[in-house]
Design a protein around this motif. Structure first.
Motif, short mmCIF file in Angstrom:
data_model
loop_
_atom_site.label_atom_id
_atom_site.label_comp_id
_atom_site.label_asym_id
_atom_site.label_seq_id
_atom_site.Cartn_x
_atom_site.Cartn_y
_atom_site.Cartn_z
N VAL A 85 -39.62 -44.15 0.69
CA VAL A 85 -39.23 -44.07 2.09
C VAL A 85 -40.38 -43.54 2.95
O VAL A 85 -40.66 -44.05 4.03
CB VAL A 85 -37.99 -43.15 2.20
N ILE A 86 -41.05 -42.53 2.46
CA ILE A 86 -42.09 -41.90 3.29
C ILE A 86 -43.36 -42.75 3.32
O ILE A 86 -43.96 -42.92 4.37
CB ILE A 86 -42.40 -40.47 2.78
N PHE A 87 -43.73 -43.33 2.19
CA PHE A 87 -45.05 -43.95 2.15
C PHE A 87 -45.06 -45.48 2.14
O PHE A 87 -46.12 -46.08 2.20
CB PHE A 87 -45.84 -43.45 0.93
N TRP A 95 -48.20 -44.57 10.93
CA TRP A 95 -48.36 -43.19 11.39
C TRP A 95 -49.39 -42.45 10.53
O TRP A 95 -50.30 -41.81 11.05
CB TRP A 95 -47.01 -42.47 11.33
N PHE A 96 -49.25 -42.59 9.22
CA PHE A 96 -50.21 -41.92 8.32
C PHE A 96 -51.62 -42.47 8.52
O PHE A 96 -52.59 -41.72 8.58
CB PHE A 96 -49.81 -42.10 6.85
N VAL A 104 -54.48 -49.57 6.95
CA VAL A 104 -53.04 -49.71 6.72
C VAL A 104 -52.79 -50.32 5.34
O VAL A 104 -53.47 -51.25 4.94
CB VAL A 104 -52.45 -50.62 7.81
N TRP A 105 -51.85 -49.76 4.56
CA TRP A 105 -51.54 -50.35 3.26
C TRP A 105 -50.24 -51.15 3.31
O TRP A 105 -49.53 -51.11 4.31
CB TRP A 105 -51.52 -49.29 2.16
N ALA A 106 -49.95 -51.85 2.21
CA ALA A 106 -48.82 -52.79 2.20
C ALA A 106 -47.49 -52.05 2.29
O ALA A 106 -47.35 -50.96 1.75
CB ALA A 106 -48.86 -53.64 0.94
N ASN A 107 -46.54 -52.66 2.98
CA ASN A 107 -45.22 -52.04 3.14
C ASN A 107 -44.16 -52.83 2.39
O ASN A 107 -44.38 -53.97 2.00
CB ASN A 107 -44.85 -51.98 4.62
N LEU A 108 -42.99 -52.20 2.18
CA LEU A 108 -41.86 -52.88 1.54
C LEU A 108 -40.90 -53.37 2.62
O LEU A 108 -40.89 -52.84 3.73
CB LEU A 108 -41.13 -51.90 0.62
#
Ligand code: HEM
Ligand code: SF4
Lengths: 218, 367
Positions: A85-87, A95-96, A104-108
Motif C-alpha cells: 500500500v505504501i510503496f 510523493w516519495f 518513479v518506479w512501477a505501480n500496481l
C-alpha cells in the motif's frame, strides 16, 4: 489555508522533521551507548551468527510455529500489506519520488492496492481484538501497544475512504484526514514501539552475535 | 422594439420580440434542465416559469479580470442557446458589451441602480484589489471596491462569475501584489452565487441565471457554488477513470500511454479535487473538454488553483517546499542522539559505581 493545505504543507513538513529528528535521536543515541565488555573467551566470531540471527528470526523454530501461528500469519499479512500500500500505489510513489528526488518506479493496479489495504486493516483489527480478549495478551498490553496499532490503522482506513470518494465527507476533507493521520504516524514512530522498525535488525544482530560468541546455536 | 417598454416585458415576450423561436427557447430549457440533472419533464416547468418571469435588470461589473468569462459566454457557438439568456435579461450595464462609453455608460449604471433598487441582479467578474485603498483597478475614477459596495447595496443577489470574482483567482495568486480578494470577502449581507471556472462553461453561466430566475436562490456547496452545476467531481465522471484504476498512466504527453488515452494523473491532472460540469457537459456544444483533448484538468474552478503546486506536478507532489528543513532536522536529530548517548553512558557509569559501592559494602559486612 484549508485543512488540506495545512496537511500537505506545514503539517507534513513538521511531522517529517519530527520523524527525522526522532529517528536519529533514537538510533544514534542507542548505538553510542557503551556495551558491557564481554570478558569471556569467544568460542567463535560474532559476525556470522549475528547476520544469521537477523534472517533466522523471520520464521520461528519448528516447535514455536503452532503457538505463534496467529502472529506469524497476521504479522506477515500486515507488514506485506503495508509495504504494498505504501510503496506500490501510484500517488504514493510520486510523493516519495518527489520527496527523495528518485525516479518513479512501477505501480500496481488499484484493486490490488485496495485488497492489500483491506487485509492490512483486517489484521490490525484482529490484533487489537486479540489483545483485548486473550487473557495473557491483555495483561501484558499497555497504552503504547494499543496506540501504535490504532495509529497504524488510521492511515489505511482514511486512505481507503478517501480513495473511494466515500460520500461521508468531501474528498478533500477525507484526503486531509488521511494526510493528518499519516503525520500522526510519522510523529508516533520514533516515540513508540513502532520504533521496532528501526531497531529490529541491529538488535537481532546484537543478540545473535552475543549468543554466537558463547557458542549458543541461533 | 415593441410598443411595450422593454423593462415591463416578461422573458417570454422579450424573447419573441427578439425573434427567438419557441423551439429554440424550449431547447434552452431542456439543456438547462439536463444540466441541473432534472428529469426531462422539468424543462416544461422551467419554460413556463421563465415565460412568465419579469425580465430582470442585470448590472455586470468587470473588475480585475481578463474578459475571458465574457468571451466564454459570447463566443460560444451561434445561434447560441446561451445567447438566449441575453435576450431574456435586461443587461443594463456591461463594459464590453454595451455601446455606450465614458460618462454615458456610468450614467446608465447609476440609472439602472436607482430604477431597480433592491431588485437587480449584480453580476461580477474579476477580483477586487484591496491593497493601498484599492488604487490598482479603477473605473471612471472609482475604485472597484467602492463600485462593488455601491452596486451591491441595491442588488437582490450577486452572481460572482469566474474564479477571480468567486475566489480571487489569478490576481490573487501568490504573492498577490494588489491584495486581490473575492466578492464574498467584501460583501457579507447579500446572497452570493459563485460560478467559478477560468472561465466557467458558458451554459453553466446561463444555466445558473436561468435557475435563479425560475427557482430562486439555488442550493450551494460549501464554496458557494450551485450544487446543480458543481456537484460533480471531475475524477468521478472522467472517462479515463478505468485507466487510473488499472494503474495505467501517461508519463509524458507523447508516450504510448498518452496515445492510448491513459490517465493523466502523473502529468498533473487535478480532476480528483475539482468540481465542475466539464466531464459531462463539456465545451463547444459538447465537443470536448481538456482531459479529452489530452491535457490534465488544472482545477480552474477551485480556489487557489494557480498555486496548487504546479499544473504539471501530480496532486501528491510539489507541496513540501525545500528539503533544507529536513536536512537541518537530520543534523539536530544526530546531535540530540549523541547528547542522549553521552547522558546515557554517564548514567551507566554512575549506576555501575553505585552497584560497585553497594557490593563493596556487602563484602565488608560479610567479612
Ligand atoms: C489502502 C491504504 C491507503 C490508500 C487507499 C491510500 C490512498 C491515498 C490517496 C488517494 C492519496 C492521495 C494522493 C493525491 O493527492 O492524489 C494518498 C496520499 C498519501 N498517502 Fe496514502 N493511502 C493508503 C495508506 C497509506 C499509509 C499506510 C500511509 C503511511 C505511510 C500513507 C501515506 C500517504 C502519503 C505520505 C501521501 C501523500 C500526500 C499527498 O498527497 O500530498 N498512505 N494516499
Ligand atoms: S485523467 Fe484526471 S480526472 Fe481522469 S481519471 Fe485520471 S486523474 Fe482522474
Amino acid at each position: 489555508m484549508t485543512l488540506l493545505d495545512f496537511a500537505r504543507g506545514p503539517g507534513m513538513q513538521w511531522s517529517l522533521i519530527i520523524l527525522i529528528v526522532g529517528i536519529l535521536w533514537r538510533v544514534v543515541g542507542t548505538l553510542l551507548l557503551s556495551a558491557e565488555k564481554d570478558y569471556s573467551q569467544a568460542r567463535q566470531g560474532g559476525t556470522g551468527p549475528g547476520i544469521r540471527a537477523v534472517f533466522r528470526r523471520f520464521w520461528p523454530h519448528p516447535e514455536f510455529v503452532k503457538p505463534t501461528l496467529f502472529h506469524m500469519v497476521g504479522g506477515y499479512t500486515l507488514h506485506i500489506g503495508l509495504f504494498v500500500v505504501i510503496f506500490l500505489f501510484a500517488p504514493h510513489i510520486l510523493w516519495f519520488a518527489d520527496l527523495l528526488g528518485l525516479p518513479v518506479w512501477a505501480n500496481l493496479p488499484n484493486n490490488i492496492i485496495m485488497l492489500a489495504g483491506a487485509l492490512t486493516a483486517a489484521s490490525l483489527v484482529a490484533f487489537v481484538l486479540r489483545r483485548m480478549t486473550h487473557p495473557v495478551m491483555r495483561r501484558i498490553s499497555g497504552f503504547d501497544d494499543y496506540a501504535s496499532n490504532i495509529v497504524t490503522l488510521l492511515p489505511v482506513v482514511t486512505g481507503m475512504l478517501a480513495f473511494a470518494h466515500t460520500p461521508i465527507a468531501r474528498y478533500e476533507t477525507l484526503l486531509a484526514l488521511h494526510l493528518l493521520s499519516v503525520e500522526l504516524l510519522f510523529v508516533w514512530i520514533p516515540l513508540s514501539k513502532l520504533a521496532h522498525a528501526l531497531f529490529f535488525i541491529p538488535s537481532r544482530y546484537q543478540l545473535g552475535a552475543a549468543f554466537g560468541r558463547r557458542g549458543v546455536k541461533v | 422594439m415593441t410598443s411595450k417598454k422593454r423593462q415591463d416585458m416578461t422573458i417570454g415576450e422579450a424573447l419573441r420580440a427578439n425573434g427567438v423561436s419557441r423551439r429554440g427557447f424550449l431547447k434552452f430549457c431542456a439543456a438547462t434542465a439536463s444540466l441541473m440533472a432534472l428529469p426531462p419533464g422539468a424543462a416544461t416547468a422551467i419554460a413556463a416559469a421563465l415565460e412568465k418571469a419579469k425580465r430582470p435588470s442585470v448590472i455586470w461589473l468587470s473588475f480585475q479580470e481578463c474578459t475571458g468569462c465574457t468571451e466564454s459566454l459570447t463566443r460560444s457557438h451561434s445561434p447560441s442557446i446561451e445567447g438566449l439568456i441575453f435576450d431574456a435579461i435586461s443587461l443594463d450595464y456591461h463594459h464590453t458589451l454595451q455601446a455606450a462609453a465614458g460618462h454615458g455608460a456610468e450614467a446608465a449604471r447609476e440609472e439602472a441602480m436607482k430604477e431597480h433598487h433592491g431588485k437587480y441582479i449584480l453580476v461580477v467578474d474579476g477580483s477586487i484589489p484591496m491593497k493601498d485603498d484599492g488604487v490598482y483597478s479603477t473605473i471612471a475614477g472609482m475604485t472597484n471596491l467602492a463600485m462593488l459596495k455601491e452596486a451591491a447595496a441595491g442588488a437582490a443577489a450577486i452572481v460572482a462569475v469566474g474564479t477571480c470574482a468567486a475566489y480571487g483567482g489569478l490576481p490573487a495568486a501568490d504573492p498577490n501584489p494588489t491584495g486581490a480578494v473575492a466578492v464574498s470577502e467584501i460583501i457579507k449581507d447579500k446572497p452570493i452565487i459563485n460560478v467559478s471556472g477560468c472561465p466557467p462553461i458558458p451554459v453553466v453561466i446561463t444555466g445558473v441565471l436561468a435557475q435563479f430566475l425560475t427557482f430562486g436562490l439555488p442550493e450551494l456547496d460549501d464554496l458557494g457554488r450551485p450544487k446543480a452545476f458543481y456537484g460533480q467531481n471531475i475524477h468521478d465522471r472522467c472517462y479515463r477513470r478505468p485507466f487510473y484504476e488499472r494503474g495505467q498512466f501517461a508519463e509524458t504527453f507523447d508516450d504510448e500511454g498518452a496515445k492510448k488515452g491513459w490517465c493523466l494523473y502523473k502529468l498533473g491532472c487535478k480532476g480528483p479535487i475539482t468540481y465542475n460540469a466539464c466531464a459531462t457537459t463539456k465545451w463547444n456544444e459538447g465537443t470536448s473538454f481538456p482531459i479529452q483533448s489530452g491535457h490534465g484538468c488544472i482545477g480552474c474552478s477551485e480556489p487557489d488553483f494557480w498555486d496548487m503546486g504546479g499544473f504539471y506536478k501530480a496532486l501528491s507532489q510539489g507541496k513540501l517546499g525545500s528539503a533544507e528543513g529536513l536536512a537541518a532536522a537530520a543534523g539536530i536529530g544526530a546531535a540530540i542522539g549523541i547528547g542522549s548517548a553521552l547522558l546515557g553512558s554517564s548514567g551507566q557509569k554512575a549506576a555501575k559505581a553505585e552497584i560497585k559501592a553497594k557490593l563493596d559494602k556487602d563484602m565488608e559486612a560479610t567479612k
